[in-house]
Design an enzyme around this catalytic site. Structure first.
Site, PDB file in Angstrom:
ATOM      1  N   ASP A 121     -12.294  12.864 -60.211  1.00  0.00           N
ATOM      2  CA  ASP A 121     -11.053  13.040 -59.447  1.00  0.00           C
ATOM      3  C   ASP A 121     -10.617  11.672 -58.939  1.00  0.00           C
ATOM      4  OD1 ASP A 121      -9.006  14.156 -57.557  1.00  0.00           O
ATOM      5  OD2 ASP A 121      -9.947  16.041 -58.097  1.00  0.00           O
TER       6      ASP A 121
ATOM      7  N   GLY B 277     -11.606   8.565 -63.677  1.00  0.00           N
ATOM      8  CA  GLY B 277     -11.099   9.215 -62.478  1.00  0.00           C
ATOM      9  C   GLY B 277      -9.603   9.399 -62.550  1.00  0.00           C
ATOM     10  N   HIS B 278      -9.040   9.799 -61.409  1.00  0.00           N
ATOM     11  CA  HIS B 278      -7.608  10.078 -61.351  1.00  0.00           C
ATOM     12  C   HIS B 278      -6.832   8.984 -60.641  1.00  0.00           C
ATOM     13  CE1 HIS B 278      -8.241  14.724 -61.931  1.00  0.00           C
ATOM     14  NE2 HIS B 278      -8.812  13.988 -62.866  1.00  0.00           N
ATOM     15  N   GLY B 279      -7.448   7.818 -60.479  1.00  0.00           N
ATOM     16  CA  GLY B 279      -6.736   6.684 -59.919  1.00  0.00           C
ATOM     17  C   GLY B 279      -6.950   6.515 -58.430  1.00  0.00           C
TER      18      GLY B 279
ATOM     19  N   THR C 204      -6.822   8.659 -65.422  1.00  0.00           N
ATOM     20  CA  THR C 204      -5.669   9.503 -65.763  1.00  0.00           C
ATOM     21  C   THR C 204      -4.448   9.204 -64.908  1.00  0.00           C
ATOM     22  OG1 THR C 204      -6.492  11.243 -64.305  1.00  0.00           O
ATOM     23  CG2 THR C 204      -7.102  11.387 -66.609  1.00  0.00           C
TER      24      THR C 204
END
EC number: 3.2.1.15
Length: 468
Positions: free
Chosen positions: A265, A287-289, A318
């Site tokens: 995440d 991860g999601h940044g 992502t």
């Protein structure tokens, strides 16, 4: 350095206006930049201020005395990774917390099984927690303490505490991930524990630790002030759901330095009630940044201000630099600068999403929104997996304003990168690639933004976005 930069830019804009007859809009741009610098003035000196908070906290190593050593083994901990050592840790904590010059030691070379526990202060002195061994959580969700379903290790009401060492805190989260509704939609959606939490505390230092495989979030800072994390490593598989790296909520004056984060995440998530956040030398991926948000869920009022990210490398994430808000919320995000960031194969390198919807169902269009303004992106380079390298998807009724781009160079390895704008205004200077002409600012919009944090108008309908 930041002040010198602003003065230099001011001279350029002034010279352009007086000599070349540039319109008064240049002054409006300068005013926006000054407002952003004003918001960030405190953050720029934050690192030194927090360092002062720790001057009275002596360090400790096993080679130096002067402190009362409280070893968890002395309180019955076996350290075999099988027997439950929770009570030994609680007893050792109580002793150390009541002793003014104490070091709570978790020895190296051993593995301690500890269930959900709250370690409470205030303590008699500036306690040092030296973690050199491994602390593991029960790996069976059924074995979890039912009284504490959402926490594992919580430290609260402390002042001047240090957590340090070369040890590992392992959440044993694999079976929690398997039971998540995000991994298998037939599973019921339920919360899971967070691995390590600092709550209602001040002047806290965390350095050198590794936190991995958390059940959900890895490290939470909540209701706290003056917290510094340095040389912390956080890791979990890319497929692990909701395993944010560092989550900051209702906290002020937080510094993250030299941290390496790779999870399933957000590497860093900053949410409501947080201000004065400085991140420096951050590695993120997978991860999601690095995210501000999500904010405004369930019509909540959310405020985040004074955030600086300076020097980061994001690889294969992502998202890159993200601000995400739900429709229906209120409040504002203001005074943010992302600078000196290198991207490699990142989807959505720069994204503002005011239609965030992390829900199995479509989210209803709503009129109100969290106002986003005074956001600067400077010296951002690298490669994007997405055609839309920069995406500003903002509310028609509460638009994003004063978005500033400077020295941006984002390339798509197998095509052409572009910029998407919806109800977002701002400007660029220096080199900006891909072109961001869809950000169109005006004096009127600048002045409105400075007078009013959020406007509520009739919603004309907007796209719904889901979690990326």
């Amino acid at each position: 350095m930041e002040y010198i930069f602003l003065v230099f830019l001011s001279l350029i804009l002034l010279l352009s206006t007086t000599v070349y007859g540039v319109s008064d809009s240049e002054y409006a741009k300068l005013l926006v930049l000054e407002k952003i610098e004003e918001q960030l003035e405190k953050v720029l000196v934050l690192e030194d201020e927090i360092e002062d908070d720790f001057l009275g906290i002596p360090s400790w190593t096993s080679q130096h005395g002067g402190k009362v050593l409280v070893n968890v083994d002395s309180f019955g901990a076996t350290g075999d990774g099988i027997k439950d050592d929770t009570q030994a840790f609680v007893s050792a904590w109580n002793k150390a917390c009541d002793t003014s010059t104490s070091v709570l030691l978790v020895p190296e070379g051993r593995t301690y099984l500890v269930n959900a526990t709250k370690f409470k202060g205030p303590c008699a002195g500036n306690i040092i927690v030296q973690i050199d061994g491994t602390v593991v959580a029960p790996d069976e969700p059924e074995d979890w303490d039912p009284k504490n379903p959402r926490i594992w290790l919580v430290f609260s009401k402390l002042k001047g505490a240090s957590f340090q060492g070369k040890g590992v805190i392992d959440g044993s989260g694999a079976k929690w991930w398997d039971s998540s509704c995000k991994r298998n939609k037939s599973n019921p959606c339920r919360g899971a524990p967070s691995a390590f939490t600092i709550d209602s505390s001040s002047a806290i230092s965390v350095k050198g630790l590794t936190i991995q495989n958390s059940q959900q979030m890895h490290f939470i800072i909540t209701n706290s002030d003056s917290v510094r994390l340095a040389n912390v490593k956080i890791s979990a598989p890319e497929t692990s759901p909701n395993t944010d790296g560092i989550h900051i909520t209702k906290s002020t004056n937080v510094v993250l330095q030299n941290c390496r984060i790779g999870t399933g995440d957000d590497c860093v998530s900053i949410v409501n009630g947080s201000s004065g956040i400085k991140m420096k030398n951050i590695y993120c991926g997978p991860g999601h940044g690095i995210s501000i948000g999500s904010l405004g869920q369930n019509n909540a009022t959310s405020i985040v201000t004074q955030v600086v990210l300076d020097t980061a490398f994001l690889k294969g994430s992502t998202n890159g630099l993200r601000i995400k808000t739900w429709q229906g919320g209120s409040g504002y995000v203001r005074g943010v600068r992302f600078q000196n960031v290198k991207m490699e194969n990142v989807a959505n390198p720069i994204i503002i999403d005011q239609f965030y919807c992390d829900s199995p169902k479509s989210c209803q269009n709503q009129t109100s929104a969290v106002k986003i303004s005074q956001i600067m992106y400077r010296n951002i380079t690298g490669t994007t997996k997405s055609a839309k390298a920069m995406k500003f998807a903002c509310s028609d009724t509460v638009p994003c304003s004063n978005i500033v781009l400077s020295n941006i160079d984002l390339e798509k390895t197998d095509g052409t990168a572009e910029t998407y704008c919806n109800s977002a205004t701002g400007f660029g200077y220096g080199y900006v690639n891909p072109n961001a002409d869809c950000l169109q600012s005006s004096d009127k919009e600048t002045h409105i933004d400075m007078k009013k944090d959020a406007e509520q108008k009739k919603n004309t309908g907007s796209p719904v976005h889901t979690e990326l």
